[in-house]
Design a protein around this motif. Sequence first.
Motif, PDB file in Angstrom:
ATOM      1  N   TYR A  37      -1.712  -2.179  -3.950  1.00 23.37           N
ATOM      2  CA  TYR A  37      -3.038  -2.539  -4.482  1.00 23.37           C
ATOM      3  C   TYR A  37      -4.109  -1.774  -3.724  1.00 23.37           C
ATOM      4  N   ASP A  38      -5.218  -1.568  -4.369  1.00 23.35           N
ATOM      5  CA  ASP A  38      -6.411  -1.031  -3.699  1.00 23.35           C
ATOM      6  C   ASP A  38      -7.607  -1.519  -4.504  1.00 23.35           C
ATOM      7  N   GLN A  39      -8.741  -1.683  -3.825  1.00 18.80           N
ATOM      8  CA  GLN A  39      -9.915  -2.172  -4.565  1.00 18.80           C
ATOM      9  C   GLN A  39     -10.568  -1.051  -5.381  1.00 18.80           C
ATOM     10  N   ASN A  40     -10.191   0.191  -5.082  1.00 20.33           N
ATOM     11  CA  ASN A  40     -10.836   1.319  -5.756  1.00 20.33           C
ATOM     12  C   ASN A  40      -9.937   1.835  -6.897  1.00 20.33           C
ATOM     13  N   TRP A  69      -6.985  -4.520  -6.790  1.00 24.83           N
ATOM     14  CA  TRP A  69      -7.164  -5.875  -6.272  1.00 24.83           C
ATOM     15  C   TRP A  69      -7.798  -5.825  -4.880  1.00 24.83           C
ATOM     16  N   ASP A  70      -8.403  -6.936  -4.487  1.00 22.55           N
ATOM     17  CA  ASP A  70      -9.044  -7.037  -3.175  1.00 22.55           C
ATOM     18  C   ASP A  70      -8.036  -7.607  -2.160  1.00 22.55           C
ATOM     19  N   ALA A  71      -7.798  -6.865  -1.093  1.00 18.93           N
ATOM     20  CA  ALA A  71      -6.796  -7.273  -0.087  1.00 18.93           C
ATOM     21  C   ALA A  71      -7.156  -8.594   0.576  1.00 18.93           C
ATOM     22  N   THR A  72      -8.436  -8.947   0.586  1.00 20.73           N
ATOM     23  CA  THR A  72      -8.835 -10.199   1.244  1.00 20.73           C
ATOM     24  C   THR A  72      -8.503 -11.419   0.367  1.00 20.73           C
ATOM     25  N   ALA A 112      -5.556   9.840   3.777  1.00 16.05           N
ATOM     26  CA  ALA A 112      -4.124   9.603   3.514  1.00 16.05           C
ATOM     27  C   ALA A 112      -3.323   9.521   4.807  1.00 16.05           C
ATOM     28  N   LEU A 113      -2.306   8.699   4.757  1.00 12.60           N
ATOM     29  CA  LEU A 113      -1.384   8.538   5.889  1.00 12.60           C
ATOM     30  C   LEU A 113      -0.268   9.569   5.751  1.00 12.60           C
ATOM     31  N   LYS A 114       0.232  10.046   6.890  1.00 14.55           N
ATOM     32  CA  LYS A 114       1.375  10.974   6.809  1.00 14.55           C
ATOM     33  C   LYS A 114       2.598  10.200   6.330  1.00 14.55           C
ATOM     34  N   SER A 142       0.719  -1.740   5.805  1.00 15.18           N
ATOM     35  CA  SER A 142      -0.556  -1.212   5.326  1.00 15.18           C
ATOM     36  C   SER A 142      -1.299  -0.389   6.373  1.00 15.18           C
ATOM     37  N   ASN A 143      -2.173   0.444   5.859  1.00 16.83           N
ATOM     38  CA  ASN A 143      -3.014   1.346   6.656  1.00 16.83           C
ATOM     39  C   ASN A 143      -4.470   1.028   6.286  1.00 16.83           C
ATOM     40  N   PRO A 144      -5.004  -0.093   6.849  1.00 15.08           N
ATOM     41  CA  PRO A 144      -6.379  -0.469   6.483  1.00 15.08           C
ATOM     42  C   PRO A 144      -7.387   0.540   7.032  1.00 15.08           C
ATOM     43  N   ARG A 182     -10.047   4.431  -8.660  1.00 20.20           N
ATOM     44  CA  ARG A 182      -9.740   5.871  -8.593  1.00 20.20           C
ATOM     45  C   ARG A 182      -8.478   6.092  -7.740  1.00 20.20           C
ATOM     46  N   HIS A 183      -8.389   5.374  -6.619  1.00 21.55           N
ATOM     47  CA  HIS A 183      -7.206   5.536  -5.755  1.00 21.55           C
ATOM     48  C   HIS A 183      -5.952   5.037  -6.470  1.00 21.55           C
ATOM     49  N   ILE A 184      -6.091   3.955  -7.221  1.00 21.16           N
ATOM     50  CA  ILE A 184      -4.909   3.419  -7.924  1.00 21.16           C
ATOM     51  C   ILE A 184      -4.445   4.416  -8.997  1.00 21.16           C
ATOM     52  N   ASP A 244      -4.901  13.602  -3.562  1.00 21.35           N
ATOM     53  CA  ASP A 244      -5.044  13.614  -2.111  1.00 21.35           C
ATOM     54  C   ASP A 244      -6.122  12.618  -1.686  1.00 21.35           C
ATOM     55  N   HIS A 245      -5.706  11.448  -1.229  1.00 26.04           N
ATOM     56  CA  HIS A 245      -6.659  10.437  -0.744  1.00 26.04           C
ATOM     57  C   HIS A 245      -7.369  10.992   0.495  1.00 26.04           C
ATOM     58  N   PRO A 246      -8.682  10.738   0.632  1.00 26.08           N
ATOM     59  CA  PRO A 246      -9.412  11.323   1.770  1.00 26.08           C
ATOM     60  C   PRO A 246      -8.925  10.832   3.143  1.00 26.08           C
ATOM     61  N   PRO A 298      -1.456  -3.771   0.424  1.00 22.81           N
ATOM     62  CA  PRO A 298      -2.639  -4.239  -0.303  1.00 22.81           C
ATOM     63  C   PRO A 298      -3.829  -3.275  -0.238  1.00 22.81           C
ATOM     64  N   MET A 299      -3.727  -2.202   0.601  1.00 22.43           N
ATOM     65  CA  MET A 299      -4.812  -1.191   0.683  1.00 22.43           C
ATOM     66  C   MET A 299      -4.140   0.176   0.621  1.00 22.43           C
ATOM     67  N   CYS A 300      -3.485   0.442  -0.510  1.00 24.11           N
ATOM     68  CA  CYS A 300      -2.501   1.535  -0.561  1.00 24.11           C
ATOM     69  C   CYS A 300      -3.100   2.914  -0.784  1.00 24.11           C
ATOM     70  N   GLY A 301      -4.395   3.019  -1.075  1.00 21.83           N
ATOM     71  CA  GLY A 301      -5.001   4.342  -1.293  1.00 21.83           C
ATOM     72  C   GLY A 301      -4.197   5.144  -2.302  1.00 21.83           C
ATOM     73  N   GLY A 302      -3.754   6.341  -1.890  1.00 19.33           N
ATOM     74  CA  GLY A 302      -2.968   7.213  -2.771  1.00 19.33           C
ATOM     75  C   GLY A 302      -1.506   6.812  -2.877  1.00 19.33           C
ATOM     76  N   GLY A 303      -1.142   5.662  -2.304  1.00 24.26           N
ATOM     77  CA  GLY A 303       0.191   5.098  -2.545  1.00 24.26           C
ATOM     78  C   GLY A 303       1.291   5.556  -1.603  1.00 24.26           C
ATOM     79  N   THR A 304       0.933   6.177  -0.474  1.00 26.47           N
ATOM     80  CA  THR A 304       1.969   6.749   0.405  1.00 26.47           C
ATOM     81  C   THR A 304       3.017   5.709   0.832  1.00 26.47           C
ATOM     82  N   ILE A 305       2.560   4.534   1.288  1.00 30.24           N
ATOM     83  CA  ILE A 305       3.524   3.556   1.825  1.00 30.24           C
ATOM     84  C   ILE A 305       4.427   3.011   0.704  1.00 30.24           C
TER      85      ILE A 305
HETATM   86  C1  LIG Z   1      -6.950   4.370   5.137  1.00 26.46           C
HETATM   87  S1  LIG Z   1      -7.013   4.159   3.414  1.00 26.46           S
HETATM   88  C2  LIG Z   1      -5.324   4.022   2.946  1.00 26.46           C
HETATM   89  C3  LIG Z   1      -4.705   5.366   2.711  1.00 26.46           C
HETATM   90  C4  LIG Z   1      -3.289   5.294   2.202  1.00 26.46           C
HETATM   91  N1  LIG Z   1      -2.391   4.758   3.203  1.00 26.46           N
HETATM   92  C5  LIG Z   1      -2.803   6.661   1.736  1.00 26.46           C
HETATM   93  O1  LIG Z   1      -1.901   7.246   2.357  1.00 26.46           O
HETATM   94  O2  LIG Z   1      -3.360   7.191   0.775  1.00 26.46           O
HETATM   95  C6  LIG Z   1      -7.620   2.532   3.267  1.00 26.46           C
HETATM   96  C7  LIG Z   1      -7.765   2.063   1.836  1.00 26.46           C
HETATM   97  O3  LIG Z   1      -8.161   0.697   1.872  1.00 26.46           O
HETATM   98  C8  LIG Z   1      -8.901   0.450   0.701  1.00 26.46           C
HETATM   99  N2  LIG Z   1      -9.653  -0.812   0.907  1.00 26.46           N
HETATM  100  C9  LIG Z   1     -10.665  -1.066   1.764  1.00 26.46           C
HETATM  101  N3  LIG Z   1     -11.048  -2.367   1.664  1.00 26.46           N
HETATM  102  C10 LIG Z   1     -10.231  -2.942   0.744  1.00 26.46           C
HETATM  103  C11 LIG Z   1     -10.099  -4.242   0.207  1.00 26.46           C
HETATM  104  N4  LIG Z   1     -10.892  -5.244   0.603  1.00 26.46           N
HETATM  105  N5  LIG Z   1      -9.154  -4.465  -0.723  1.00 26.46           N
HETATM  106  C12 LIG Z   1      -8.335  -3.473  -1.147  1.00 26.46           C
HETATM  107  N6  LIG Z   1      -8.426  -2.210  -0.689  1.00 26.46           N
HETATM  108  C13 LIG Z   1      -9.349  -1.959   0.241  1.00 26.46           C
HETATM  109  C14 LIG Z   1      -9.767   1.685   0.548  1.00 26.46           C
HETATM  110  O4  LIG Z   1     -10.185   1.831  -0.805  1.00 26.46           O
HETATM  111  C15 LIG Z   1      -8.808   2.788   1.002  1.00 26.46           C
HETATM  112  O5  LIG Z   1      -8.193   3.393  -0.102  1.00 26.46           O
END
Ligand SMILES: C[S@@+](CC[C@H](N)C(=O)[O-])C[C@H]1O[C@@H](n2cnc3c(N)ncnc32)[C@H](O)[C@@H]1O
Length: 348
Positions: free
Chosen positions: A227-230, A255-258, A180-182, A272-274, A232-234, A176-178, A204-211
Amino acid sequence: MELIYTVNPGIEDIAAEEIKAELGGNVEYSRLSGHIYHKLEYNVSWEAIYRLRSINRAFLLMWKGLIGKKHEDLLKLKNEIIEGLKDIHYYVTPYTTFAVDTERVGEHEFTSIDVSRLVGELVIRIVESKTGRKPVVNLRTPNVIVHVFVKDNKIYIGVSLTGPWSMHRRGYRIYDHPAALKPTLAYAMLTISGTRDKDIIVDPMCGGGTIPIEAALIHEDAHIFGYDQNPRHIRGAKMNAYAAGVYKRVFFGVWDATRLNEVIDNVDHIVSNPPYGIRYGDPSSIRKLYNKFLEASYKALREGGHLTIITTEYNYVYKIAKRAGFKIIHERVVYHGSLYPRIMVLEK
Ligand SMILES: C[S@@+](CC[C@H](N)C(=O)[O-])C[C@H]1O[C@@H](n2cnc3c(N)ncnc32)[C@H](O)[C@@H]1O
Protein backbone atom coordinates in the motif's frame (compact mmCIF):
# COMPACT_ATOMS: atom_id res chain seq x y z
CA MET A 1 37.55 -21.91 -6.86
CA GLU A 2 37.85 -18.70 -4.86
CA LEU A 3 35.41 -15.81 -5.24
CA ILE A 4 34.91 -12.38 -3.76
CA TYR A 5 31.57 -10.63 -3.61
CA THR A 6 30.67 -7.04 -2.94
CA VAL A 7 27.52 -6.54 -0.88
CA ASN A 8 25.67 -3.66 0.71
CA PRO A 9 27.62 -2.88 3.92
CA GLY A 10 25.71 -4.22 6.93
CA ILE A 11 24.20 -7.32 5.31
CA GLU A 12 27.39 -9.41 4.95
CA ASP A 13 26.02 -12.15 7.27
CA ILE A 14 22.75 -12.43 5.31
CA ALA A 15 24.64 -12.64 2.00
CA ALA A 16 27.12 -15.15 3.46
CA GLU A 17 24.22 -17.39 4.55
CA GLU A 18 22.63 -17.18 1.11
CA ILE A 19 25.95 -17.92 -0.65
CA LYS A 20 26.61 -20.95 1.59
CA ALA A 21 23.04 -22.24 1.20
CA GLU A 22 22.99 -21.83 -2.60
CA LEU A 23 26.59 -22.65 -3.53
CA GLY A 24 28.20 -24.40 -0.53
CA GLY A 25 31.83 -23.85 0.51
CA ASN A 26 33.24 -21.61 3.21
CA VAL A 27 32.85 -17.87 3.58
CA GLU A 28 34.73 -15.16 5.47
CA TYR A 29 33.76 -11.55 5.98
CA SER A 30 33.94 -8.71 8.43
CA ARG A 31 30.95 -6.61 9.32
CA LEU A 32 30.33 -3.40 7.36
CA SER A 33 33.28 -4.20 5.03
CA GLY A 34 30.92 -4.71 2.08
CA HIS A 35 32.94 -7.77 0.98
CA ILE A 36 32.74 -11.55 1.31
CA TYR A 37 35.46 -14.07 0.54
CA HIS A 38 34.20 -17.48 -0.63
CA LYS A 39 36.20 -20.67 -1.09
CA LEU A 40 34.82 -23.76 -2.84
CA GLU A 41 36.38 -27.12 -3.61
CA TYR A 42 34.62 -27.17 -7.00
CA ASN A 43 33.59 -24.69 -9.71
CA VAL A 44 30.16 -23.06 -9.84
CA SER A 45 28.46 -21.69 -12.93
CA TRP A 46 27.76 -17.99 -13.35
CA GLU A 47 24.05 -18.89 -13.67
CA ALA A 48 24.14 -20.12 -10.07
CA ILE A 49 25.83 -16.89 -9.00
CA TYR A 50 23.24 -14.86 -10.91
CA ARG A 51 20.48 -16.43 -8.82
CA LEU A 52 21.84 -14.87 -5.61
CA ARG A 53 19.59 -12.09 -4.37
CA SER A 54 21.75 -10.40 -1.76
CA ILE A 55 25.00 -9.61 -3.58
CA ASN A 56 26.02 -6.65 -5.70
CA ARG A 57 28.87 -8.17 -7.72
CA ALA A 58 30.87 -11.40 -7.88
CA PHE A 59 34.54 -11.67 -8.82
CA LEU A 60 36.73 -14.64 -9.58
CA LEU A 61 39.68 -14.28 -7.22
CA MET A 62 42.97 -14.15 -9.16
CA TRP A 63 45.34 -13.37 -6.32
CA LYS A 64 45.36 -12.53 -2.64
CA GLY A 65 48.25 -11.38 -0.49
CA LEU A 66 49.42 -9.22 2.37
CA ILE A 67 50.12 -5.50 2.16
CA GLY A 68 51.76 -2.93 4.48
CA LYS A 69 50.57 0.59 5.19
CA LYS A 70 53.27 2.52 3.29
CA HIS A 71 53.58 3.61 -0.33
CA GLU A 72 56.65 1.45 -0.87
CA ASP A 73 54.74 -1.58 0.53
CA LEU A 74 52.36 -1.24 -2.40
CA LEU A 75 55.20 -0.92 -4.93
CA LYS A 76 56.99 -3.92 -3.37
CA LEU A 77 54.04 -6.12 -4.40
CA LYS A 78 54.60 -5.57 -8.16
CA ASN A 79 56.26 -8.93 -8.84
CA GLU A 80 53.79 -10.88 -6.69
CA ILE A 81 50.86 -9.22 -8.49
CA ILE A 82 52.39 -9.95 -11.92
CA GLU A 83 52.77 -13.63 -10.92
CA GLY A 84 49.24 -13.73 -9.41
CA LEU A 85 47.65 -12.17 -12.51
CA LYS A 86 49.60 -14.25 -15.04
CA ASP A 87 46.32 -15.65 -16.49
CA ILE A 88 44.50 -12.31 -16.61
CA HIS A 89 44.82 -12.27 -20.46
CA TYR A 90 42.07 -14.94 -20.59
CA TYR A 91 39.66 -12.32 -19.23
CA VAL A 92 41.17 -8.97 -20.25
CA THR A 93 42.18 -9.26 -23.92
CA PRO A 94 43.25 -6.71 -26.55
CA TYR A 95 39.63 -6.92 -27.77
CA THR A 96 37.94 -6.17 -24.43
CA THR A 97 38.02 -2.91 -22.54
CA PHE A 98 38.70 -2.97 -18.83
CA ALA A 99 38.79 -0.83 -15.69
CA VAL A 100 40.33 -1.38 -12.29
CA ASP A 101 38.16 -0.43 -9.38
CA THR A 102 39.58 -0.42 -5.85
CA GLU A 103 37.91 -0.34 -2.47
CA ARG A 104 40.14 0.27 0.51
CA VAL A 105 39.29 -0.11 4.18
CA GLY A 106 41.80 0.77 6.91
CA GLU A 107 44.70 3.20 7.29
CA HIS A 108 47.24 3.30 4.47
CA GLU A 109 49.59 5.94 3.05
CA PHE A 110 48.42 5.11 -0.47
CA THR A 111 44.95 5.82 -1.86
CA SER A 112 42.51 3.63 -3.81
CA ILE A 113 43.52 5.56 -6.94
CA ASP A 114 47.20 4.66 -6.38
CA VAL A 115 46.22 0.98 -6.15
CA SER A 116 43.99 1.12 -9.26
CA ARG A 117 46.71 2.88 -11.24
CA LEU A 118 49.39 0.34 -10.32
CA VAL A 119 47.18 -2.72 -10.94
CA GLY A 120 45.95 -1.18 -14.22
CA GLU A 121 49.54 -0.70 -15.43
CA LEU A 122 50.43 -4.27 -14.49
CA VAL A 123 47.35 -5.71 -16.25
CA ILE A 124 48.29 -3.82 -19.44
CA ARG A 125 51.86 -5.07 -19.14
CA ILE A 126 50.82 -8.72 -18.64
CA VAL A 127 48.25 -8.72 -21.48
CA GLU A 128 50.73 -7.07 -23.85
CA SER A 129 53.48 -9.56 -22.97
CA LYS A 130 51.12 -12.55 -23.55
CA THR A 131 49.27 -11.33 -26.66
CA GLY A 132 51.50 -8.71 -28.22
CA ARG A 133 48.82 -6.02 -27.88
CA LYS A 134 47.67 -3.71 -25.14
CA PRO A 135 44.07 -3.85 -23.82
CA VAL A 136 42.09 -0.60 -23.80
CA VAL A 137 41.09 1.10 -20.55
CA ASN A 138 37.48 2.29 -20.37
CA LEU A 139 36.48 3.67 -17.00
CA ARG A 140 32.85 4.39 -17.88
CA THR A 141 31.59 1.22 -19.56
CA PRO A 142 34.30 -1.45 -19.33
CA ASN A 143 33.68 -5.00 -20.58
CA VAL A 144 35.67 -6.42 -17.67
CA ILE A 145 36.14 -5.00 -14.20
CA VAL A 146 39.25 -5.91 -12.26
CA HIS A 147 38.33 -5.39 -8.63
CA VAL A 148 40.87 -4.78 -5.88
CA PHE A 149 39.84 -4.91 -2.24
CA VAL A 150 42.34 -3.76 0.38
CA LYS A 151 41.26 -4.42 3.95
CA ASP A 152 43.91 -3.45 6.51
CA ASN A 153 46.85 -5.77 5.71
CA LYS A 154 45.03 -7.95 3.17
CA ILE A 155 44.70 -7.40 -0.55
CA TYR A 156 42.45 -9.34 -2.97
CA ILE A 157 42.33 -9.00 -6.77
CA GLY A 158 39.55 -10.53 -8.89
CA VAL A 159 37.82 -10.22 -12.28
CA SER A 160 34.11 -9.58 -12.48
CA LEU A 161 31.75 -12.45 -13.27
CA THR A 162 28.62 -10.33 -13.12
CA GLY A 163 29.41 -7.72 -15.78
CA PRO A 164 29.60 -3.98 -15.30
CA TRP A 165 26.22 -3.66 -13.53
CA SER A 166 25.63 -4.28 -9.87
CA MET A 167 23.13 -7.10 -9.35
CA HIS A 168 21.05 -4.85 -7.08
CA ARG A 169 19.80 -3.42 -10.40
CA ARG A 170 17.18 -6.06 -10.97
CA GLY A 171 15.93 -4.88 -14.34
CA TYR A 172 12.30 -4.69 -13.21
CA ARG A 173 12.48 -1.07 -12.09
CA ILE A 174 10.46 0.60 -14.83
CA TYR A 175 9.08 3.15 -12.37
CA ASP A 176 11.87 4.74 -10.35
CA HIS A 177 10.56 5.94 -6.97
CA PRO A 178 12.54 9.00 -5.79
CA ALA A 179 13.48 7.28 -2.50
CA ALA A 180 13.62 3.67 -3.69
CA LEU A 181 15.16 1.01 -1.49
CA LYS A 182 17.88 -1.24 -2.87
CA PRO A 183 16.34 -4.64 -3.66
CA THR A 184 19.28 -6.36 -1.92
CA LEU A 185 18.32 -4.53 1.29
CA ALA A 186 14.66 -5.46 0.78
CA TYR A 187 15.78 -9.11 0.49
CA ALA A 188 17.85 -8.72 3.69
CA MET A 189 14.90 -7.17 5.59
CA LEU A 190 12.59 -10.02 4.57
CA THR A 191 15.22 -12.57 5.62
CA ILE A 192 15.85 -10.83 8.97
CA SER A 193 12.10 -10.62 9.58
CA GLY A 194 11.88 -14.39 8.95
CA THR A 195 9.20 -14.39 6.22
CA ARG A 196 8.06 -17.79 4.91
CA ASP A 197 5.70 -19.24 2.32
CA LYS A 198 2.02 -18.99 3.35
CA ASP A 199 2.72 -15.89 5.50
CA ILE A 200 0.79 -12.64 5.18
CA ILE A 201 3.43 -10.03 4.31
CA VAL A 202 2.56 -6.34 4.05
CA ASP A 203 4.45 -3.17 3.13
CA PRO A 204 2.08 -0.31 4.01
CA MET A 205 4.42 2.40 2.53
CA CYS A 206 5.64 0.45 -0.47
CA GLY A 207 6.49 3.29 -2.89
CA GLY A 208 7.59 1.62 -6.14
CA GLY A 209 6.92 -1.80 -4.62
CA THR A 210 10.49 -3.04 -4.01
CA ILE A 211 9.74 -4.95 -0.78
CA PRO A 212 6.51 -6.69 -1.97
CA ILE A 213 8.16 -7.56 -5.31
CA GLU A 214 11.24 -9.06 -3.63
CA ALA A 215 8.90 -10.96 -1.26
CA ALA A 216 7.03 -12.39 -4.25
CA LEU A 217 10.32 -13.38 -5.93
CA ILE A 218 11.43 -15.30 -2.82
CA HIS A 219 8.07 -16.78 -1.76
CA GLU A 220 5.88 -18.41 -4.38
CA ASP A 221 3.05 -19.02 -2.01
CA ALA A 222 2.82 -16.04 0.38
CA HIS A 223 -0.01 -13.51 0.64
CA ILE A 224 1.65 -10.23 -0.24
CA PHE A 225 0.20 -6.72 -0.02
CA GLY A 226 1.67 -3.32 -0.88
CA TYR A 227 0.00 0.00 0.00
CA ASP A 228 0.99 3.62 -0.39
CA GLN A 229 -0.98 6.82 0.11
CA ASN A 230 0.23 8.18 -3.23
CA PRO A 231 -1.66 6.74 -6.24
CA ARG A 232 1.25 7.58 -8.58
CA HIS A 233 3.57 5.27 -6.60
CA ILE A 234 0.98 2.49 -6.61
CA ARG A 235 0.66 2.79 -10.40
CA GLY A 236 4.48 2.60 -10.59
CA ALA A 237 4.61 -0.37 -8.20
CA LYS A 238 2.12 -2.26 -10.40
CA MET A 239 4.29 -1.58 -13.47
CA ASN A 240 7.39 -2.81 -11.64
CA ALA A 241 5.58 -5.95 -10.43
CA TYR A 242 4.46 -6.61 -13.99
CA ALA A 243 8.05 -6.27 -15.24
CA ALA A 244 9.23 -8.62 -12.46
CA GLY A 245 6.65 -11.23 -13.48
CA VAL A 246 4.89 -11.19 -10.10
CA TYR A 247 1.94 -8.93 -10.93
CA LYS A 248 -0.62 -11.60 -10.09
CA ARG A 249 0.96 -12.48 -6.76
CA VAL A 250 0.94 -9.06 -5.08
CA PHE A 251 -2.10 -6.98 -4.21
CA PHE A 252 -1.40 -3.23 -4.48
CA GLY A 253 -3.74 -0.53 -3.18
CA VAL A 254 -3.85 3.13 -2.21
CA TRP A 255 -4.18 3.38 1.56
CA ASP A 256 -2.95 5.31 4.60
CA ALA A 257 -0.43 3.32 6.68
CA THR A 258 -1.67 4.97 9.88
CA ARG A 259 -4.99 3.15 9.34
CA LEU A 260 -3.51 -0.18 8.21
CA ASN A 261 -5.52 -2.20 10.76
CA GLU A 262 -8.75 -1.07 9.04
CA VAL A 263 -7.92 -3.06 5.87
CA ILE A 264 -5.98 -6.07 7.15
CA ASP A 265 -5.33 -8.08 10.30
CA ASN A 266 -3.59 -11.24 11.47
CA VAL A 267 -0.48 -10.15 9.53
CA ASP A 268 2.70 -12.20 10.02
CA HIS A 269 5.21 -9.61 8.78
CA ILE A 270 4.99 -5.90 8.13
CA VAL A 271 8.20 -5.03 6.30
CA SER A 272 8.57 -1.40 5.36
CA ASN A 273 10.80 1.54 4.48
CA PRO A 274 8.93 4.54 5.94
CA PRO A 275 10.05 8.09 5.08
CA TYR A 276 13.11 9.41 6.93
CA GLY A 277 12.88 12.71 8.83
CA ILE A 278 15.94 14.06 7.00
CA ARG A 279 14.02 13.92 3.76
CA TYR A 280 10.62 14.75 5.24
CA GLY A 281 11.27 18.26 6.53
CA ASP A 282 9.19 18.96 9.64
CA PRO A 283 10.31 16.67 12.57
CA SER A 284 6.94 16.85 14.38
CA SER A 285 5.01 15.47 11.39
CA ILE A 286 7.42 12.54 10.97
CA ARG A 287 7.01 11.71 14.68
CA LYS A 288 3.26 11.82 14.36
CA LEU A 289 3.50 9.48 11.35
CA TYR A 290 5.76 7.02 13.20
CA ASN A 291 3.53 7.02 16.29
CA LYS A 292 0.37 6.31 14.36
CA PHE A 293 2.11 3.83 12.05
CA LEU A 294 3.42 1.78 14.98
CA GLU A 295 0.00 1.78 16.67
CA ALA A 296 -1.79 0.68 13.48
CA SER A 297 0.89 -1.96 12.78
CA TYR A 298 0.51 -3.38 16.30
CA LYS A 299 -3.22 -3.77 15.76
CA ALA A 300 -2.78 -5.34 12.29
CA LEU A 301 -0.17 -7.92 13.38
CA ARG A 302 -0.91 -11.32 14.84
CA GLU A 303 0.52 -12.17 18.28
CA GLY A 304 4.26 -12.79 17.73
CA GLY A 305 4.17 -11.04 14.34
CA HIS A 306 7.05 -8.79 13.24
CA LEU A 307 7.27 -5.18 12.18
CA THR A 308 10.59 -4.83 10.35
CA ILE A 309 11.62 -1.34 9.27
CA ILE A 310 14.64 0.44 7.87
CA THR A 311 14.93 3.94 9.28
CA THR A 312 17.23 6.75 10.33
CA GLU A 313 14.65 7.55 13.06
CA TYR A 314 15.84 4.67 15.27
CA ASN A 315 16.23 6.82 18.39
CA TYR A 316 12.61 7.85 18.16
CA VAL A 317 11.50 4.28 17.44
CA TYR A 318 13.34 3.16 20.62
CA LYS A 319 11.33 5.70 22.53
CA ILE A 320 7.90 4.74 21.25
CA ALA A 321 8.20 0.99 20.51
CA LYS A 322 7.53 -0.14 24.08
CA ARG A 323 4.63 2.27 24.52
CA ALA A 324 3.05 0.83 21.36
CA GLY A 325 3.41 -2.68 22.90
CA PHE A 326 6.43 -3.92 20.90
CA LYS A 327 9.64 -5.63 21.96
CA ILE A 328 12.73 -4.77 19.84
CA ILE A 329 14.29 -8.14 19.02
CA HIS A 330 16.88 -7.19 16.39
CA GLU A 331 18.73 -4.11 15.26
CA ARG A 332 21.62 -3.44 12.87
CA VAL A 333 23.28 -0.61 11.00
CA VAL A 334 23.39 -0.75 7.21
CA TYR A 335 24.62 1.65 4.57
CA HIS A 336 22.02 3.07 2.18
CA GLY A 337 22.08 6.14 -0.02
CA SER A 338 24.99 7.87 1.79
CA LEU A 339 23.22 7.34 5.14
CA TYR A 340 23.57 4.76 7.93
CA PRO A 341 19.96 3.82 8.76
CA ARG A 342 19.13 0.83 10.97
CA ILE A 343 17.05 -2.22 10.27
CA MET A 344 14.92 -2.88 13.37
CA VAL A 345 12.66 -5.83 14.07
CA LEU A 346 9.81 -5.15 16.52
CA GLU A 347 7.83 -8.11 17.81
CA LYS A 348 4.22 -7.97 18.97
C1 LIG B 1 10.96 5.76 1.47
S1 LIG B 1 9.54 5.64 0.49
C2 LIG B 1 9.38 3.92 0.17
C3 LIG B 1 10.18 3.50 -1.02
C4 LIG B 1 10.00 2.06 -1.40
N1 LIG B 1 10.54 1.17 -0.39
C5 LIG B 1 10.62 1.76 -2.76
O1 LIG B 1 11.61 1.01 -2.84
O2 LIG B 1 10.15 2.31 -3.75
C6 LIG B 1 8.27 5.97 1.64
C7 LIG B 1 6.88 5.92 1.05
O3 LIG B 1 5.96 6.09 2.12
C8 LIG B 1 4.80 6.68 1.58
N2 LIG B 1 4.01 7.24 2.70
C9 LIG B 1 4.31 8.27 3.52
N3 LIG B 1 3.33 8.43 4.45
C10 LIG B 1 2.41 7.46 4.22
C11 LIG B 1 1.20 7.07 4.83
N4 LIG B 1 0.71 7.73 5.89
N5 LIG B 1 0.52 6.03 4.32
C12 LIG B 1 0.98 5.35 3.24
N6 LIG B 1 2.13 5.67 2.61
C13 LIG B 1 2.83 6.70 3.10
C14 LIG B 1 5.34 7.72 0.61
O4 LIG B 1 4.36 8.04 -0.37
C15 LIG B 1 6.55 6.99 0.03
O5 LIG B 1 6.23 6.38 -1.20
